[in-house]
Structure formats: C-alpha cells, structure tokens
Motif scaffolding. Structure first.
Motif, PDB file in Angstrom:
ATOM      1  N   MET A  55       0.845  -1.177   0.000  1.00 31.76           N
ATOM      2  CA  MET A  55       0.000   0.000   0.000  1.00 31.76           C
ATOM      3  C   MET A  55       0.887   1.236   0.000  1.00 31.76           C
ATOM      4  O   MET A  55       1.719   1.421   0.881  1.00 31.76           O
ATOM      5  CB  MET A  55      -0.883  -0.023   1.249  1.00 31.76           C
ATOM      6  N   SER A  56       0.738   2.092  -0.986  1.00 28.72           N
ATOM      7  CA  SER A  56       1.559   3.298  -1.030  1.00 28.72           C
ATOM      8  C   SER A  56       0.744   4.492  -0.545  1.00 28.72           C
ATOM      9  O   SER A  56      -0.443   4.621  -0.845  1.00 28.72           O
ATOM     10  CB  SER A  56       2.073   3.545  -2.445  1.00 28.72           C
ATOM     11  N   LEU A  57       1.408   5.326   0.204  1.00 27.42           N
ATOM     12  CA  LEU A  57       0.772   6.526   0.727  1.00 27.42           C
ATOM     13  C   LEU A  57       0.975   7.682  -0.237  1.00 27.42           C
ATOM     14  O   LEU A  57       2.004   7.771  -0.903  1.00 27.42           O
ATOM     15  CB  LEU A  57       1.368   6.899   2.086  1.00 27.42           C
ATOM     16  N   VAL A  58       0.010   8.570  -0.296  1.00 23.76           N
ATOM     17  CA  VAL A  58       0.154   9.796  -1.070  1.00 23.76           C
ATOM     18  C   VAL A  58       1.149  10.680  -0.320  1.00 23.76           C
ATOM     19  O   VAL A  58       1.036  10.845   0.901  1.00 23.76           O
ATOM     20  CB  VAL A  58      -1.208  10.510  -1.206  1.00 23.76           C
ATOM     21  N   PRO A  59       2.144  11.231  -1.012  1.00 18.36           N
ATOM     22  CA  PRO A  59       3.111  12.080  -0.324  1.00 18.36           C
ATOM     23  C   PRO A  59       2.445  13.300   0.317  1.00 18.36           C
ATOM     24  O   PRO A  59       1.476  13.846  -0.214  1.00 18.36           O
ATOM     25  CB  PRO A  59       4.078  12.515  -1.422  1.00 18.36           C
ATOM     26  N   LEU A  60       2.984  13.725   1.432  1.00 19.71           N
ATOM     27  CA  LEU A  60       2.538  14.941   2.090  1.00 19.71           C
ATOM     28  C   LEU A  60       2.873  16.144   1.222  1.00 19.71           C
ATOM     29  O   LEU A  60       2.067  17.059   1.065  1.00 19.71           O
ATOM     30  CB  LEU A  60       3.216  15.055   3.460  1.00 19.71           C
ATOM     31  N   ILE A  61       4.065  16.145   0.654  1.00 18.49           N
ATOM     32  CA  ILE A  61       4.531  17.213  -0.243  1.00 18.49           C
ATOM     33  C   ILE A  61       5.240  16.563  -1.431  1.00 18.49           C
ATOM     34  O   ILE A  61       6.083  15.685  -1.261  1.00 18.49           O
ATOM     35  CB  ILE A  61       5.504  18.169   0.474  1.00 18.49           C
ATOM     36  N   GLU A  62       4.903  17.010  -2.629  1.00 21.47           N
ATOM     37  CA  GLU A  62       5.499  16.491  -3.867  1.00 21.47           C
ATOM     38  C   GLU A  62       6.757  17.285  -4.233  1.00 21.47           C
ATOM     39  O   GLU A  62       6.850  18.478  -3.916  1.00 21.47           O
ATOM     40  CB  GLU A  62       4.499  16.618  -5.026  1.00 21.47           C
ATOM     41  N   PRO A  90      10.077  13.588  -2.478  1.00 21.32           N
ATOM     42  CA  PRO A  90       8.736  13.520  -1.875  1.00 21.32           C
ATOM     43  C   PRO A  90       8.826  13.379  -0.354  1.00 21.32           C
ATOM     44  O   PRO A  90       9.696  12.675   0.159  1.00 21.32           O
ATOM     45  CB  PRO A  90       8.108  12.261  -2.478  1.00 21.32           C
ATOM     46  N   VAL A  91       7.944  14.061   0.338  1.00 26.21           N
ATOM     47  CA  VAL A  91       7.871  13.962   1.794  1.00 26.21           C
ATOM     48  C   VAL A  91       6.733  13.001   2.110  1.00 26.21           C
ATOM     49  O   VAL A  91       5.579  13.281   1.817  1.00 26.21           O
ATOM     50  CB  VAL A  91       7.597  15.340   2.441  1.00 26.21           C
ATOM     51  N   PRO A 124       0.496   9.488   9.596  1.00 22.01           N
ATOM     52  CA  PRO A 124      -0.466  10.123  10.504  1.00 22.01           C
ATOM     53  C   PRO A 124       0.035  10.373  11.924  1.00 22.01           C
ATOM     54  O   PRO A 124      -0.542  11.183  12.634  1.00 22.01           O
ATOM     55  CB  PRO A 124      -1.640   9.137  10.521  1.00 22.01           C
ATOM     56  N   ASN A 125       1.110   9.729  12.338  1.00 24.04           N
ATOM     57  CA  ASN A 125       1.561   9.863  13.723  1.00 24.04           C
ATOM     58  C   ASN A 125       2.807  10.715  13.900  1.00 24.04           C
ATOM     59  O   ASN A 125       3.340  10.790  15.003  1.00 24.04           O
ATOM     60  CB  ASN A 125       1.804   8.479  14.331  1.00 24.04           C
ATOM     61  N   LEU A 126       3.293  11.334  12.854  1.00 23.70           N
ATOM     62  CA  LEU A 126       4.506  12.132  12.976  1.00 23.70           C
ATOM     63  C   LEU A 126       4.185  13.603  13.200  1.00 23.70           C
ATOM     64  O   LEU A 126       3.289  14.156  12.574  1.00 23.70           O
ATOM     65  CB  LEU A 126       5.371  12.002  11.720  1.00 23.70           C
ATOM     66  N   GLU A 127       4.951  14.227  14.083  1.00 28.05           N
ATOM     67  CA  GLU A 127       4.819  15.671  14.305  1.00 28.05           C
ATOM     68  C   GLU A 127       5.835  16.437  13.465  1.00 28.05           C
ATOM     69  O   GLU A 127       5.613  17.582  13.094  1.00 28.05           O
ATOM     70  CB  GLU A 127       5.031  15.996  15.782  1.00 28.05           C
ATOM     71  N   TRP A 128       6.974  15.810  13.156  1.00 28.86           N
ATOM     72  CA  TRP A 128       8.051  16.430  12.389  1.00 28.86           C
ATOM     73  C   TRP A 128       8.457  15.508  11.235  1.00 28.86           C
ATOM     74  O   TRP A 128       8.432  14.295  11.381  1.00 28.86           O
ATOM     75  CB  TRP A 128       9.281  16.651  13.272  1.00 28.86           C
ATOM     76  N   VAL A 129       8.835  16.094  10.093  1.00 34.25           N
ATOM     77  CA  VAL A 129       9.355  15.343   8.949  1.00 34.25           C
ATOM     78  C   VAL A 129      10.584  16.060   8.406  1.00 34.25           C
ATOM     79  O   VAL A 129      10.729  17.273   8.565  1.00 34.25           O
ATOM     80  CB  VAL A 129       8.318  15.179   7.813  1.00 34.25           C
ATOM     81  N   THR A 130      11.448  15.303   7.764  1.00 29.86           N
ATOM     82  CA  THR A 130      12.610  15.901   7.108  1.00 29.86           C
ATOM     83  C   THR A 130      12.232  16.254   5.679  1.00 29.86           C
ATOM     84  O   THR A 130      11.688  15.427   4.953  1.00 29.86           O
ATOM     85  CB  THR A 130      13.804  14.927   7.102  1.00 29.86           C
ATOM     86  N   VAL A 131      12.511  17.501   5.306  1.00 28.36           N
ATOM     87  CA  VAL A 131      12.261  17.982   3.952  1.00 28.36           C
ATOM     88  C   VAL A 131      13.621  18.225   3.300  1.00 28.36           C
ATOM     89  O   VAL A 131      14.446  18.966   3.835  1.00 28.36           O
ATOM     90  CB  VAL A 131      11.421  19.282   3.953  1.00 28.36           C
ATOM     91  N   HIS A 132      13.854  17.578   2.153  1.00 29.34           N
ATOM     92  CA  HIS A 132      15.081  17.756   1.382  1.00 29.34           C
ATOM     93  C   HIS A 132      14.740  18.668   0.215  1.00 29.34           C
ATOM     94  O   HIS A 132      13.803  18.385  -0.543  1.00 29.34           O
ATOM     95  CB  HIS A 132      15.598  16.424   0.844  1.00 29.34           C
ATOM     96  N   HIS A 137      21.670  26.410  -2.433  1.00 27.85           N
ATOM     97  CA  HIS A 137      22.266  25.108  -2.143  1.00 27.85           C
ATOM     98  C   HIS A 137      21.196  24.155  -1.607  1.00 27.85           C
ATOM     99  O   HIS A 137      20.127  24.580  -1.203  1.00 27.85           O
ATOM    100  CB  HIS A 137      23.405  25.262  -1.131  1.00 27.85           C
ATOM    101  N   ARG A 138      21.540  22.880  -1.616  1.00 24.72           N
ATOM    102  CA  ARG A 138      20.607  21.863  -1.111  1.00 24.72           C
ATOM    103  C   ARG A 138      20.658  21.846   0.404  1.00 24.72           C
ATOM    104  O   ARG A 138      21.719  22.018   0.995  1.00 24.72           O
ATOM    105  CB  ARG A 138      20.962  20.499  -1.677  1.00 24.72           C
ATOM    106  N   VAL A 139      19.486  21.635   1.009  1.00 24.37           N
ATOM    107  CA  VAL A 139      19.378  21.581   2.467  1.00 24.37           C
ATOM    108  C   VAL A 139      18.443  20.444   2.863  1.00 24.37           C
ATOM    109  O   VAL A 139      17.620  19.993   2.071  1.00 24.37           O
ATOM    110  CB  VAL A 139      18.830  22.913   3.057  1.00 24.37           C
ATOM    111  N   SER A 140      18.603  19.997   4.096  1.00 28.43           N
ATOM    112  CA  SER A 140      17.667  19.064   4.718  1.00 28.43           C
ATOM    113  C   SER A 140      17.191  19.753   5.984  1.00 28.43           C
ATOM    114  O   SER A 140      18.014  20.163   6.817  1.00 28.43           O
ATOM    115  CB  SER A 140      18.345  17.744   5.064  1.00 28.43           C
ATOM    116  N   VAL A 141      15.875  19.898   6.111  1.00 27.53           N
ATOM    117  CA  VAL A 141      15.304  20.678   7.197  1.00 27.53           C
ATOM    118  C   VAL A 141      14.255  19.837   7.920  1.00 27.53           C
ATOM    119  O   VAL A 141      13.426  19.198   7.277  1.00 27.53           O
ATOM    120  CB  VAL A 141      14.645  21.967   6.642  1.00 27.53           C
ATOM    121  N   LEU A 142      14.300  19.832   9.244  1.00 27.89           N
ATOM    122  CA  LEU A 142      13.301  19.145  10.046  1.00 27.89           C
ATOM    123  C   LEU A 142      12.150  20.131  10.284  1.00 27.89           C
ATOM    124  O   LEU A 142      12.333  21.171  10.923  1.00 27.89           O
ATOM    125  CB  LEU A 142      13.911  18.682  11.368  1.00 27.89           C
ATOM    126  N   VAL A 143      10.964  19.793   9.718  1.00 27.50           N
ATOM    127  CA  VAL A 143       9.835  20.720   9.664  1.00 27.50           C
ATOM    128  C   VAL A 143       8.631  20.151  10.408  1.00 27.50           C
ATOM    129  O   VAL A 143       8.337  18.955  10.315  1.00 27.50           O
ATOM    130  CB  VAL A 143       9.440  20.986   8.184  1.00 27.50           C
TER     131      VAL A 143
END
Length: 74
Positions: free
Chosen positions: A1-8, A34-35, A39-47, A59-65
């Motif tokens: 089962m694949s989840l729809v990304p939170l952010i494309e 893709p992020v 449903p149970n996460l409060e924070w995600v890493t965005v690249h 430049h490229r960054v990885s941010v905990l959002v």
C-alpha cells in the motif's frame, strides 16, 4: 500500500522560523524529494534547494519541519 506524499517534489515552501529546527528566520525552498505522509509524525525531514527572495537557488538543504506547518499545501 503506497501513501500519497505529504509534499510532492517541485513544491515551493516558505517555512517560518518557529516551524523548523535549528534555523534563523524563515526559509524558502523547493522540495527535491517527496515527503511521505504519516499520521503519527509531528516532524518530517524535507530535502530541497534553498531559494533566495528573488527565486534564485542557492544550495541543497535538509530541514526538520513541523508537519502542521506544511500539511495541506499542494
């Protein structure tokens, strides 16, 4: 089962300082990976690629959002 990304990939986000960790001031970036939605996460890493106010990329960054700050933005 694949989840729809939170952010494309390609989505441009402006994230307030209070909504990401270890930064100073708002950050604007174009999402590169893709992020996954979870449903149970409060924070995600965005690249992504950091963007200047005029749209130029820097430049490229990885941010905990905070999920609440980006949920529903597409």
């Amino acid at each position: 089962m694949s989840l729809v990304p939170l952010i494309e990939p390609g989505t441009v986000l402006t994230i307030a300082e209070r909504d990401y960790l270890y930064g100073a001031g708002p950050i604007r970036l174009r999402v590169d990976v893709p992020v996954p939605a979870h449903p149970n996460l409060e924070w995600v890493t965005v690249h992504g690629t950091r963007l200047l106010a005029d749209g130029r990329q820097t430049h490229r960054v990885s941010v905990l959002v905070r999920v609440a700050a980006i949920a529903g933005r597409q």
